[in-house]
Design a protein around this motif. Structure first.
Motif, PDB file in Angstrom:
ATOM      1  N   PHE D 335       0.839  -1.194   0.000  1.00  6.34           N
ATOM      2  CA  PHE D 335       0.000   0.000   0.000  1.00  6.34           C
ATOM      3  C   PHE D 335       0.883   1.258   0.000  1.00  6.34           C
ATOM      4  O   PHE D 335       0.608   2.230  -0.690  1.00  6.34           O
ATOM      5  N   HIS D 336       1.961   1.192   0.748  1.00  7.72           N
ATOM      6  CA  HIS D 336       2.825   2.365   0.793  1.00  7.72           C
ATOM      7  C   HIS D 336       3.562   2.555  -0.528  1.00  7.72           C
ATOM      8  O   HIS D 336       3.884   3.668  -0.902  1.00  7.72           O
ATOM      9  N   SER D 398      -1.218   3.419   5.304  1.00  6.07           N
ATOM     10  CA  SER D 398      -0.166   2.422   5.114  1.00  6.07           C
ATOM     11  C   SER D 398       0.807   2.440   6.284  1.00  6.07           C
ATOM     12  O   SER D 398       1.304   1.402   6.708  1.00  6.07           O
ATOM     13  N   LYS D 399       1.035   3.641   6.844  1.00  3.86           N
ATOM     14  CA  LYS D 399       1.936   3.678   7.995  1.00  3.86           C
ATOM     15  C   LYS D 399       1.298   2.977   9.184  1.00  3.86           C
ATOM     16  O   LYS D 399       1.982   2.264   9.938  1.00  3.86           O
ATOM     17  N   GLU D 400       0.007   3.121   9.313  1.00  2.63           N
ATOM     18  CA  GLU D 400      -0.697   2.461  10.409  1.00  2.63           C
ATOM     19  C   GLU D 400      -0.568   0.937  10.290  1.00  2.63           C
ATOM     20  O   GLU D 400      -0.401   0.226  11.260  1.00  2.63           O
ATOM     21  N   LEU D 401      -0.588   0.467   9.009  1.00  2.00           N
ATOM     22  CA  LEU D 401      -0.440  -0.981   8.791  1.00  2.00           C
ATOM     23  C   LEU D 401       0.946  -1.441   9.247  1.00  2.00           C
ATOM     24  O   LEU D 401       1.104  -2.514   9.828  1.00  2.00           O
ATOM     25  N   LEU D 402       1.959  -0.606   8.978  1.00  2.00           N
ATOM     26  CA  LEU D 402       3.302  -0.965   9.419  1.00  2.00           C
ATOM     27  C   LEU D 402       3.349  -1.028  10.939  1.00  2.00           C
ATOM     28  O   LEU D 402       3.915  -1.954  11.526  1.00  2.00           O
ATOM     29  N   PHE D 403       2.731  -0.021  11.585  1.00  2.00           N
ATOM     30  CA  PHE D 403       2.713  -0.031  13.048  1.00  2.00           C
ATOM     31  C   PHE D 403       2.053  -1.290  13.570  1.00  2.00           C
ATOM     32  O   PHE D 403       2.522  -1.910  14.522  1.00  2.00           O
ATOM     33  N   GLU D 404       0.979  -1.668  12.915  1.00  2.00           N
ATOM     34  CA  GLU D 404       0.290  -2.886  13.365  1.00  2.00           C
ATOM     35  C   GLU D 404       1.206  -4.089  13.233  1.00  2.00           C
ATOM     36  O   GLU D 404       1.269  -4.949  14.120  1.00  2.00           O
ATOM     37  N   ALA D 405       1.913  -4.155  12.080  1.00  2.00           N
ATOM     38  CA  ALA D 405       2.803  -5.290  11.874  1.00  2.00           C
ATOM     39  C   ALA D 405       3.888  -5.313  12.932  1.00  2.00           C
ATOM     40  O   ALA D 405       4.189  -6.359  13.530  1.00  2.00           O
ATOM     41  N   ALA D 406       4.494  -4.137  13.195  1.00  2.00           N
ATOM     42  CA  ALA D 406       5.570  -4.064  14.180  1.00  2.00           C
ATOM     43  C   ALA D 406       5.039  -4.432  15.561  1.00  2.00           C
ATOM     44  O   ALA D 406       5.665  -5.174  16.313  1.00  2.00           O
ATOM     45  N   TRP D 407       3.880  -3.890  15.863  1.00  2.00           N
ATOM     46  CA  TRP D 407       3.270  -4.136  17.181  1.00  2.00           C
ATOM     47  C   TRP D 407       3.011  -5.629  17.358  1.00  2.00           C
ATOM     48  O   TRP D 407       3.351  -6.213  18.382  1.00  2.00           O
ATOM     49  N   ALA D 503      -8.719   2.094   7.508  1.00  2.00           N
ATOM     50  CA  ALA D 503      -9.786   2.869   8.149  1.00  2.00           C
ATOM     51  C   ALA D 503      -9.186   3.645   9.297  1.00  2.00           C
ATOM     52  O   ALA D 503      -8.107   3.313   9.786  1.00  2.00           O
ATOM     53  N   LEU D 504      -9.862   4.689   9.688  1.00  2.00           N
ATOM     54  CA  LEU D 504      -9.386   5.440  10.841  1.00  2.00           C
ATOM     55  C   LEU D 504      -9.614   4.594  12.082  1.00  2.00           C
ATOM     56  O   LEU D 504     -10.675   3.976  12.238  1.00  2.00           O
ATOM     57  N   PRO D 505      -8.610   4.520  12.965  1.00  2.00           N
ATOM     58  CA  PRO D 505      -8.795   3.703  14.170  1.00  2.00           C
ATOM     59  C   PRO D 505      -9.839   4.358  15.073  1.00  2.00           C
ATOM     60  O   PRO D 505      -9.764   5.556  15.360  1.00  2.00           O
ATOM     61  N   LEU D 506     -10.809   3.568  15.487  1.00  2.00           N
ATOM     62  CA  LEU D 506     -11.882   4.124  16.302  1.00  2.00           C
ATOM     63  C   LEU D 506     -11.739   3.715  17.752  1.00  2.00           C
ATOM     64  O   LEU D 506     -12.366   4.289  18.632  1.00  2.00           O
ATOM     65  N   SER D 507     -10.890   2.703  17.979  1.00  2.00           N
ATOM     66  CA  SER D 507     -10.717   2.281  19.367  1.00  2.00           C
ATOM     67  C   SER D 507      -9.261   2.464  19.759  1.00  2.00           C
ATOM     68  O   SER D 507      -8.382   2.600  18.899  1.00  2.00           O
ATOM     69  N   VAL D 508      -8.994   2.460  21.046  1.00  2.00           N
ATOM     70  CA  VAL D 508      -7.628   2.643  21.521  1.00  2.00           C
ATOM     71  C   VAL D 508      -6.871   1.335  21.357  1.00  2.00           C
ATOM     72  O   VAL D 508      -7.282   0.299  21.836  1.00  2.00           O
ATOM     73  N   SER D 509      -5.750   1.427  20.602  1.00  2.00           N
ATOM     74  CA  SER D 509      -4.931   0.226  20.433  1.00  2.00           C
ATOM     75  C   SER D 509      -3.481   0.674  20.380  1.00  2.00           C
ATOM     76  O   SER D 509      -3.181   1.869  20.248  1.00  2.00           O
ATOM     77  N   MET D 514       0.625   4.731  18.918  1.00  2.00           N
ATOM     78  CA  MET D 514       1.917   5.066  18.325  1.00  2.00           C
ATOM     79  C   MET D 514       1.758   6.229  17.350  1.00  2.00           C
ATOM     80  O   MET D 514       2.530   7.194  17.372  1.00  2.00           O
ATOM     81  N   SER D 515       0.743   6.131  16.486  1.00  3.48           N
ATOM     82  CA  SER D 515       0.515   7.199  15.508  1.00  3.48           C
ATOM     83  C   SER D 515       0.263   8.509  16.207  1.00  3.48           C
ATOM     84  O   SER D 515       0.860   9.547  15.894  1.00  3.48           O
ATOM     85  N   LEU D 516      -0.641   8.440  17.163  1.00  6.00           N
ATOM     86  CA  LEU D 516      -1.033   9.651  17.877  1.00  6.00           C
ATOM     87  C   LEU D 516       0.173  10.284  18.546  1.00  6.00           C
ATOM     88  O   LEU D 516       0.423  11.486  18.407  1.00  6.00           O
ATOM     89  N   GLY D 517       0.945   9.439  19.225  1.00  2.71           N
ATOM     90  CA  GLY D 517       2.132   9.918  19.932  1.00  2.71           C
ATOM     91  C   GLY D 517       3.110  10.554  18.966  1.00  2.71           C
ATOM     92  O   GLY D 517       3.638  11.650  19.222  1.00  2.71           O
ATOM     93  N   ALA D 518       3.388   9.883  17.845  1.00  2.00           N
ATOM     94  CA  ALA D 518       4.371  10.391  16.893  1.00  2.00           C
ATOM     95  C   ALA D 518       3.955  11.748  16.374  1.00  2.00           C
ATOM     96  O   ALA D 518       4.763  12.694  16.326  1.00  2.00           O
ATOM     97  N   ILE D 519       2.658  11.877  16.036  1.00  4.00           N
ATOM     98  CA  ILE D 519       2.192  13.153  15.488  1.00  4.00           C
ATOM     99  C   ILE D 519       2.282  14.237  16.554  1.00  4.00           C
ATOM    100  O   ILE D 519       2.772  15.350  16.301  1.00  4.00           O
TER     101      ILE D 519
END
Lengths: 107, 114, 175, 782
Positions: D335-336, D398-407, D503-509, D514-519
């Motif tokens: 995707f990226h 796509s970055k969120e997908l990477l975070f998920e994979a890493a997580w 999709a936009l994350p709707l729940s806390v995970s 990670m995304s929120l923190g980085a931004i």
């Protein structure tokens, strides 16, 4: 068993082949001796004569091999060598005496 | 047989190489001639050498004679042309050496002017 | 052979004729006279029988070359021109203009053409380039005679070998 | 659905054909040839798009004996990559037509650009290892020409050479890796060079690789190749340097094509190498590059340099994505690949517009351009926010997908694996920082140094606008892209079934945090951007000695010096020296070959020996020794005569009457020609120099031993009968050749072509002699 006992120890064909083999070795030894003369010299005519003798040995070997294999075509080799063998001797002789092998015009 | 042949080919190659590396151009040509002979003997020995008999000559006694006993005719064909070609090459190299000698005034390759 | 006497009174020619007497000994010249025809006959026979006995274009070729070099050694380079063909030779000209040399050049070019031509000939019969064929012909006196197209190819090889090597010998010998 | 060979083959071949026509066309239409390129790219694009949804392999035989075929494999990944290359190609060509106005060498430029696009398409669809390698190297060659566009500029030449050395060096690793793969595939019973078959049967090929212990070497080799091409740590240094190329080239090379080739290859080989080693190597490499690239991008002062390092960073993201074993990784990578191509191409084109209109590329001299260039600013806004990974732009998904994979990997493995998400988050902080900085070119204060800025032409503006629009579409409706091709592409790189979601994350995970923190951190630090740059500069200065560029320079200088020294030693102008080294190397190689092949000497060393022949051979050796030892020329020639006669006897004893005949006649002639030549030359040799002779003797003995061993190992023992070829010739001599002399029949019938060639050699020798002697004065007199 009896038949072998009665047969001659050496058949005629066998004898020929042994003699030919022996002669081949002998001529090869002669080549060795002539080779010594070519290598040691001391003069160029010595070497040339020895080389000519080697050529004669080659003729002999070709004929002996023709006998050994019973194929006359090796005689062709000896004939050809016999015809042209003297060419090299003549060439060297001319080289030694005149220093010019093939002359041209009014030189 | 193989050992004697191998030793001969090895020795001829060694001596030919030594000659090729000399300063004197005639020696170089002589060395190439020795190398040619060595290569020819090597080629023939690759065909396998058998004791000479009536069948071992690759010239069949008659049309239809049995053929599987002969010495390898292929390497002989290769060597036959190699002999003639090597003569042509030697003649050419000699001429070249002669011309090099004429131009440089010496047979020694290390003494040539650049 | 042309036996015209038209050139003989030119000084060059006479000098050459006189020179043959001093080039080599009489033994040499006599031997050459006897042997050269024999070598030529043997070489032609070797060339012709090449398909069935030892011989062929290469061997016949080098043997012919040997015969000619014998002539050169015994009589000098110009003998074929002056002594045999009774032609005049311009001694001041370079060897490149020498008539025998250009004849040898033509000979090996002819040989090459014959070789390639025999290969192209196979194409006419729908065969592959350089493929050969043979047939048997009945001749009145000889009986069955094999006629191989390979002989033409071999003739080309013969001419190339003779022309090429003799060219080398005459050019180097003239030095 | 099966793909159609004509469509795929045409899509790949069309750019090459067009490239060949370009110089001709340039004569007639001049600079408008850029639009011709755009049309070609468009055609290729349409052809590629027409194959969307198909999957399969089409092939044409090329080298059947080696099982090499021109084989195209079409699947989602290939189509995605092909579409990016050709689609962005259309925009690049259109943009170039405006941007490159009045520049020199345009025919060459467009020709190379077309060839480059064709090779990228070739890499995308190649399903044969040989074809893949060829196209791969072709991209390197084309990029060399493109980067070195300013041929009279040292900087440009240096950069082009650097890119060439790094990527082609990587290509050699690829070649080695592909050969290993081909060998393993053959052992596993798969067609050797068939990549598609290999991937279809990846499990058994991988098992075979592991069995022979070549799994890790092959993995490392392919990864090095991909890393060199895709500017991964530590081979990223050529990428910023390559910015000397004209902007359209930079945009093309760095967004959609050249650098993506490595990423694409990793995606391709992912199913084959899937496993723990893969993650350890590739994911680590990717995350390291992501971080280093982002940090260096923050430090950059030049907008193109900033974008270049950012490209390296994003390539790291894709590589890392492919590196993770979970399918999220594959999703992220693919995707990226799409997202990055879109926003980065747009940003590069924007950078081009800024350079073109304002005249500087220095970040510090730019600012507040939004008023002068409103449309460009809007484009930049969309693209830069996407690059920063701010939701809801597509870069975020796509970055969120990477975070998920890493997580997920970290959760599964624990301990050190937590470094993966930590590094990814850190890199994201820097990504946010430099993306904002790029956006700030258009916001903030307008420095006084910026003069009046004119609006860019439509030709310059339209391509980035199209790209930004695509980014916007994908941001609003990511499922369009996913359904169209991304889903298929991700499936091609994954071993398990894939469901790409965006999709936009709707729940806390974890990943969402990670995304929120980085931004948040990125935005918080942004006001202190200048100070951060200062710190980074200090760190950069302190580690100068370790920079890859410096190391590269050192290696290059060392190689240069070493080759000068070596050539002075080996290449000293004397042919004897060359012969010496060549022979030594040949002997060494041959003997080493025998040793590695572990061939044993034949056991019955002395077969039945004919005394006569041994004697003859002995005399021949003695005479050769005498030739080497003589001191006058004539003696040498006469002793050579013995050798000739002995060899003739050898031919007789070896049953070769033809050979003996020829040898004897030639021997006589040889003596004659030697004497003819010798009568013109001095009779004596020079003195033998003992030190030289000893050195040569050592080599001669080596050569002799090599020949000796070779004969022993290769010569048949004598009773094995004829070889197959020779036996066939003997059999066929009479029926096919009509002659009983087999040797002559071989010469004139069976191998007449060889004989023809040999007669030509004689003719050449004769002509050479003629030229050397009879025509020597011709050149001088004329």
């Amino acid at each position: 068993m009896i038949a072998t006992h009665l047969a001659p120890l050496v058949t005629a064909a066998d004898l020929t082949s042994r003699v030919v083999d022996g002669a081949l070795v002998f001529v090869a030894l002669l080549c060795l001796l002539c080779g010594y003369r070519v290598i040691r010299g001391p003069t160029i005519p010595d070497r040339v004569v020895a080389l000519d003798a080697i050529a004669t040995n080659v003729i002999a070997i070709a004929v002996l091999f023709a006998l050994k294999t019973d194929r006359g075509l090796f005689v062709t080799i000896s004939i050809v060598l016999a015809i042209i063998g003297f060419l090299s001797t003549v060439t060297v002789a001319k080289y030694v005496t005149e220093g010019d092998i093939i002359t041209r015009g009014n030189e | 047989m193989t050992l004697a042949l191998a030793a001969t080919v090895g020795a001829l190659f060694a001596l030919g190489t030594f000659l090729v590396l000399r300063e004197d151009l005639v020696k170089v040509v002589l060395g190439l001639a020795v190398l040619t002979q060595a290569a020819n003997v090597y080629l023939i020995s690759m065909g396998g050498i058998t004791e000479g008999t009536a069948d071992s000559v690759p010239i069949l006694a008659a049309h239809g004679a049995k053929a599987h006993e002969t010495a390898d005719p292929l390497v002989q064909a290769l060597v036959l042309t190699a002999i003639v070609i090597s003569f042509g090459m030697t003649a050419f190299l000699l001429t070249l050496s002669y011309r090099a000698y004429q131009e440089n005034g010496t047979m020694n390759v290390t003494e040539w002017e650049q | 052979m042309r036996l015209s006497e038209s050139h003989t009174d030119e000084p060059n020619h006479e000098a050459a004729v006189r020179r043959w007497a001093t080039v080599t000994t009489t033994i040499m010249r006599t031997t050459a006279r006897v042997v050269v025809p024999i070598i030529l006959v043997v070489s032609i026979s070797l060339f012709l029988q090449g398909h069935n006995y030892p011989g062929g274009g290469f061997i016949g070729g080098v043997l012919t070359v040997a015969a000619f070099t014998l002539v050169y050694v015994a009589y000098g380079l110009d003998y074929l021109e002056v002594g045999v063909l009774n032609r005049d030779v311009d001694y001041s000209a370079g060897i490149y203009e020498h008539r025998t040399v250009s004849a040898y050049r033509r000979l090996f070019i002819f040989g090459l053409a014959v070789t390639v031509g025999s290969g192209l000939g196979a194409l006419l019969f729908g065969e592959q380039f350089l493929s050969q064929d043979y047939t048997y012909v009945h001749l009145p006196l000889f009986g069955e005679v094999e006629l191989a197209s390979a002989l033409v190819f071999d003739l080309g090889i013969f001419c190339v070998v003779v022309g090429g090597l003799l060219l080398i010998f005459s050019v180097v010998g003239a030095e | 659905m099966e793909p159609q060979l004509p469509a795929v083959a045409t899509a790949v071949a069309l750019p090459f054909v067009a490239a060949a026509l370009t110089p001709l066309l340039y004569r007639f239409v001049g600079e408008a040839v850029g639009y011709f390129g755009a049309a070609i790219a468009g055609l290729s694009f349409v052809l590629v798009v027409s194959q969307v949804g198909t999957e399969g392999t089409v092939s044409v035989q090329w080298i059947p004996s080696l099982e090499v075929a021109v084989r195209f494999h079409v699947d989602g990944l290939a189509l995605l990559f092909g579409m990016l290359a050709s689609g962005i190609g259309v925009l690049i060509f259109a943009y170039s037509a405006g941007y490159m106005q009045g520049k020199p060498n345009l025919a060459r430029f467009y020709m190379t650009l077309l060839g480059f696009m064709g090779s990228i398409l070739g890499v995308a669809f190649a399903a044969d290892l040989v074809v893949l390698f060829l196209f791969w190297e072709l991209t390197s060659v084309c990029s060399f020409v493109l980067i070195g566009y300013h041929t009279d500029d040292d900087e440009s030449r240096y950069s082009a050479r650097m890119a060439m050395l790094v990527t082609v060096g990587g290509g050699l690793c690829l070649l080695a890796g592909l050969l290993v793969l081909a060998a393993a595939a053959e052992m596993a019973g798969v067609e050797a060079f068939n990549l598609a078959a290999m991937l279809a049967d990846s499990a058994s090929v991988a098992a075979q690789l592991k069995e022979v212990g070549l799994f890790v070497p092959a993995l490392v080799l392919v990864t090095i190749a991909a890393a060199a091409k895709s500017a991964q740590v530590p081979l990223y240094f050529w990428l910023p340097r390559a910015m000397v190329a004209p902007t359209p080239v930079s945009a093309f090379l760095h967004s959609a094509t050249m650098v993506k080739v490595g990423v694409y290859a990793l995606g391709r080989f992912r199913p084959l190498f899937h496993g723990v080693e893969w993650t350890l190597l590739v994911a680590t490499l990717g995350l390291a590059t992501m971080t280093v690239g982002a940090v260096l991008a923050v430090r950059a002062r030049d907008i193109k340099e900033l974008l270049a390092y950012s490209t390296a960073s994003h390539l790291g993201l894709m590589v890392a994505g492919f590196g993770f074993q979970t399918h999220y990784g594959a999703d992220a990578g693919v995707f990226h690949l799409l997202n990055h191509a879109l926003f980065k191409a747009a940003l590069f084109l924007v950078a081009g517009i800024v350079t073109h209109q304002v005249g500087t590329r220095n970040v510090e001299e730019l600012g507040g351009l939004a008023r002068d260039l409103p449309v460009t600013a809007a484009i930049t806004g969309v693209a830069a926010l996407s690059m920063a990974g701010i939701p809801p732009f597509n870069g975020f998904y796509s970055k969120e997908l990477l975070f998920e994979a890493a997580w997920e990997t970290a959760v599964a493995n624990g301990d050190l694996a937590w470094l993966y998400p930590a590094t990814a988050a850190l890199a994201s902080v820097f990504t946010v920082l430099y993306s904002l900085r790029f956006l700030w070119l258009f916001l903030g204060d307008r420095p006084d140094s910026v003069g009046s800025v004119s609006r860019p032409s439509l030709a310059l503006l339209a391509p980035p606008a199209v790209l930004a629009a695509l980014v916007a579409v994908l941001s609003v409706a990511p499922h369009l892209g996913i359904e169209f091709v991304v889903q298929d592409a991700a499936s091609a790189t994954a071993v398990e079934p894939v469901e790409v979601h965006a999709a936009l994350p709707l729940s806390v995970s974890g990943p969402a945090l990670m995304s929120l923190g980085a931004i948040a951190v990125g935005v918080a630090i942004f006001p202190a951007y200048g100070r951060l740059q200062g710190r980074l500069d200090a760190a950069h200065g302190a580690t100068t000695r370790l920079h890859p560029t410096v190391l590269y320079g050192r290696v290059l200088t060392a190689t240069d010096e070493a080759s000068v020294r070596l050539s002075g030693f080996v290449h000293n102008g004397l042919i004897r020296t060359y012969a010496w080294w060549t022979l030594l190397a040949a002997c060494g190689l041959v003997l080493a070959g025998y040793v590695t092949a572990a061939v044993g000497l034949p056991t019955p060393l002395a077969v039945e020996t004919s005394v006569a022949m041994v004697l003859v051979l002995a005399v021949s050796v003695l005479s050769a020794v005498a030739v080497a030892a003589t001191d006058t020329h004539v003696t040498g020639v006469l002793t050579l005569g013995i050798l000739g006669f002995m060899v003739a006897i050898f031919y007789i004893l070896a049953s070769g009457p033809d050979l003996a005949l020829t040898q004897l006649v030639v021997e006589t002639l040889l003596l004659l020609i030697f004497l003819l030549a010798l009568e013109e030359m001095p009779a004596f040799y020079g003195e033998l120099e003992w030190d030289v002779a000893a050195k040569d003797a050592a080599l001669s003995i080596a050569v002799g031993v090599t020949a000796f061993v070779s004969v022993l190992l290769t010569a048949p023992s004598g009773d094995g009968g004829l070889t197959e070829t020779a036996g066939e010739y003997v059999e066929r001599a009479v029926p096919d050749g009509g002659g009983t002399n087999v040797v002559n029949v071989i010469l004139t019938d069976f191998r007449a072509f060889d004989t023809l060639g040999e007669s030509i050699v004689i003719v050449l020798a004769a002509l050479s002699v003629l030229v050397l002697l009879a025509m020597r004065t011709r050149g001088e007199t004329q």
